[in-house]
Design a protein around this motif. Structure first.
Motif, short mmCIF file in Angstrom:
data_model
loop_
_atom_site.label_atom_id
_atom_site.label_comp_id
_atom_site.label_asym_id
_atom_site.label_seq_id
_atom_site.Cartn_x
_atom_site.Cartn_y
_atom_site.Cartn_z
N HIS A 15 36.69 82.81 47.26
CA HIS A 15 35.74 83.83 46.82
C HIS A 15 35.02 84.48 48.01
O HIS A 15 34.94 85.71 48.11
CB HIS A 15 34.74 83.15 45.89
CG HIS A 15 33.95 84.08 45.04
ND1 HIS A 15 34.53 84.87 44.09
CD2 HIS A 15 32.63 84.37 45.02
CE1 HIS A 15 33.61 85.60 43.50
NE2 HIS A 15 32.44 85.32 44.05
N SER B 227 37.31 86.49 50.13
CA SER B 227 37.62 87.75 49.44
C SER B 227 36.55 88.81 49.68
O SER B 227 36.84 90.00 49.71
CB SER B 227 37.73 87.51 47.93
OG SER B 227 38.80 86.67 47.66
N LYS B 228 35.31 88.35 49.86
CA LYS B 228 34.22 89.32 50.05
C LYS B 228 34.28 89.97 51.43
O LYS B 228 33.89 91.11 51.59
CB LYS B 228 32.86 88.60 49.92
CG LYS B 228 32.51 88.21 48.52
CD LYS B 228 31.12 87.58 48.53
CE LYS B 228 30.81 86.93 47.21
NZ LYS B 228 29.69 85.99 47.30
N LYS C 215 38.21 87.93 42.72
CA LYS C 215 37.59 89.16 42.20
C LYS C 215 37.05 90.10 43.27
O LYS C 215 37.31 91.31 43.24
CB LYS C 215 36.49 88.80 41.19
CG LYS C 215 36.62 89.57 39.92
CD LYS C 215 35.64 89.12 38.88
CE LYS C 215 36.32 89.19 37.52
NZ LYS C 215 35.63 88.39 36.53
N PRO C 216 36.29 89.62 44.26
CA PRO C 216 35.71 90.59 45.22
C PRO C 216 36.70 91.17 46.23
O PRO C 216 36.33 92.05 46.99
CB PRO C 216 34.66 89.75 45.97
CG PRO C 216 34.66 88.39 45.38
CD PRO C 216 35.87 88.24 44.55
N ARG D 246 39.38 93.25 48.28
CA ARG D 246 39.85 94.65 48.24
C ARG D 246 41.32 94.67 47.89
O ARG D 246 41.77 95.46 47.09
CB ARG D 246 39.61 95.32 49.59
CG ARG D 246 38.11 95.54 49.85
CD ARG D 246 37.85 95.86 51.31
NE ARG D 246 36.44 95.95 51.62
CZ ARG D 246 35.64 94.91 51.85
NH1 ARG D 246 36.11 93.67 51.77
NH2 ARG D 246 34.36 95.10 52.15
#
Ligand code: KIV
Ligand code: ZN
Length: 518
Positions: free
Chosen positions: A65, A68-69, A95-96, A98
């Motif tokens: 997670h 991913s950010k 989810k975060p 790109r």
């Protein structure tokens, strides 16, 4: 020859240091460490970063997670078994991101289906369709792997690959899970898929080779020669058992033998040495001296006849330049009187982008080091910064250490630790100063872990060199490696032991991924 549907001249580099690599016993990485590795991989130009296995633990989920950010250009990938729970968790973690990818896998070899999965081939086939379709509903980029692919019957392999692509897989990865294949056979397997799977041109074909027979890189290159355009690999060849194909070897083989393998990667090879050192430092898995590309001797010439040739023309014995992998002479750096600005510049040159507080801390430690050590080299600075970053978020810290040792003397170690913010102190005794120090630490922080490795190496040359110590602790089938560096070998040893305990605390909070054999 047919190739994967992407650019036929480009090989994508898929790094699995933080997933398959982290599955090596002892190679645990905390969140900060994973973020640093991800940053380096992205700067290197790796195409896909497999950041973890989100269902395996909260720590893995958080790592995927958080990575991913922050990752901007590379695709971030999370692993999932062929179950909705795994796939949903991977999608949630990503989810975060790109650019994101879900990588799902299921065993297809007779041996794995019968004994590990206890499933009939038809059930496996349906599970492939269901899992890939579900992943594709959540993410446009889906990779599917037939685990133990090289020991799978060809008809069944072709059938499952075709169905996975129909269900939405955009990458088909062929794992040599147990490192059993040889280049000729693996190349023929990839060629067979191109010849027999009707929709193969709709996916990128990838290799994932383990190194049990020392053939992982050769097998991966045979895959490329037969049309694969993604190679899964890990820095320093980290991975389950004997490891995965080494990223640095795959990339440098492609670059050096472009005459035979005219394919490009986007990897900035000048960052290879830095990435290798970073991963070795974080995991405590030292790189053997004669390891290709990143070993200490990879560019060293000892024999007089070789040295003579090198002086006349470097090409006589050198097929790549040390500079091409970012290897520089360990330069004498700044001295006692150097200022903060010059120090910050040096950190940048060495590839460290640190915040103001971290630079401040590193600068203070650099000044301390100048008081203790006559010549300070680049490698000293790297060890110093690695040592500082290794200790962020630690619950246990070394405050002070005084050791008495020598002939005839009883070996005693007076130590102060800070444990969860509280200062505690004690004295330990032992057969030697290291034993006394470790006994003292154990008195302050009781645990059942066994010490299975104690290793000391010098960061640079000379008797005033910093010592870099690695300590491995084993507990309930889990192992962790701790590191410490200091000009005082005993202080470095205490730091390494404390670092291993901190890692053990992180590891205890994580659950092992069930039934994961990959
Ligand atoms: O070795 C293996 O089969 C794996 C898969 C998950 C790709 O690591
Ligand atoms: Zn693997």
């Amino acid at each position: 020859m047919t190739t994967s549907h992407q650019d036929p001249d480009r090989v994508r580099i898929f790094d699995t240091t933080m997933r398959d690599g982290e599955q090596s016993p002892g190679a645990s990485m905390n969140l900060d460490e994973k973020l640093r590795i991800a940053d380096t991989l992205e700067r290197m130009g790796v195409d896909i970063i497999e950041a973890g296995f989100p269902i395996a633990s909260n720590g893995d989920f958080e790592a995927v997670h958080e990575i991913s950010k922050v990752v901007e250009t590379a695709t971030v990938c999370g692993l999932a078994r062929a179950s909705r729970g795994d796939i949903d968790r991977a999608a949630e973690a990503l989810k975060p991101a790109r650019q994101k990818r879900i990588h799902t896998f299921l065993s297809t070899s007779p041996l794995h289906m019968k004994y590990k999965l206890q499933m009939e081939p038809e059930e496996v086939h349906q599970a492939v369709i269901d899992s890939v379709s579900h992943a594709r509903n959540l993410c446009d980029d889906v990779e599917w792997s037939p685990e133990d692919g090289t020991r799978t019957e060809h008809d069944f392999l072709c059938r499952t690959v075709e169905s996975a692509i129909k269900a939405g897989a955009t990458t088909i990865n062929i794992p040599d899970t147990v490192g059993y294949t040889v280049p000729e056979e693996f190349g023929a397997l990839i060629a067979m898929l191109f010849n027999r799977v009707p929709n193969i041109d709709k996916a990128t074909v990838s290799t994932h080779c383990h190194n049990d027979l020392g053939l992982a890189v050769a097998n991966s290159l045979a895959g490329v020669a037969n049309g694969a355009r993604q190679v899964e690999c890990a820095i320093n060849g980290l991975g389950e058992r004997a490891g995965n194909a080494a990223l640095e070897e795959v990339v440098m083989a492609l670059r050096t033998r472009r005459d035979l393998m005219p394919f490009d990667t986007d990897v900035k090879t000048e960052l290879i040495t830095k990435a290798s050192r970073l991963v070795a430092g974080i995991t405590g898995f030292a790189v053997q001296n004669n390891k290709a590309i990143v070993g200490a001797n990879a560019f060293a010439h000892e024999a007089g006849i070789h040295q003579d040739g090198m002086l006349k023309h470097a090409g006589t014995y050198e097929i790549m330049t040390p500079e091409s992998v970012g290897l520089k002479q360990s330069n004498l750096v700044l001295g006692k009187h150097s200022g903060r600005h010059a120090f910050r510049e040096k950190l940048r040159e060495l590839g460290f982008e640190l915040g103001d507080n971290a630079v401040q801390d590193a600068f203070r430690r650099f000044k301390d080091l100048c008081d203790k050590k006559k010549d300070v080299f680049d490698d000293d600075i790297i060890a110093l910064v690695d040592d500082a970053v290794t200790r962020t978020n630690d619950r246990i810290r070394l405050v002070s250490l005084h050791v008495v040792c020598g002939t005839g003397a009883e070996k005693t170690s007076d130590i102060e630790l800070e444990i969860d913010g509280e200062i505690v102190a004690t004295q330990g005794t032992g057969d030697g100063p290291v034993d006394a120090t470790f006994n003292a630490i154990e008195k302050l922080f009781r645990h059942q872990a066994q010490l299975s490795l104690y290793q000391v190496s010098a960061v640079t040359e000379g008797t005033d060199a910093q010592a870099e110590v690695t300590v491995r602790l084993d507990e309930d089938g889990k192992s962790v490696n701790g590191q410490g560096a200091d000009v005082d070998t005993l202080v470095a040893s205490a730091k390494a032991y404390v670092n291993a305990l901190n890692k053990l605390l992180v590891k205890r909070a994580r659950t092992a991924p069930a039934a994961l054999t990959a």
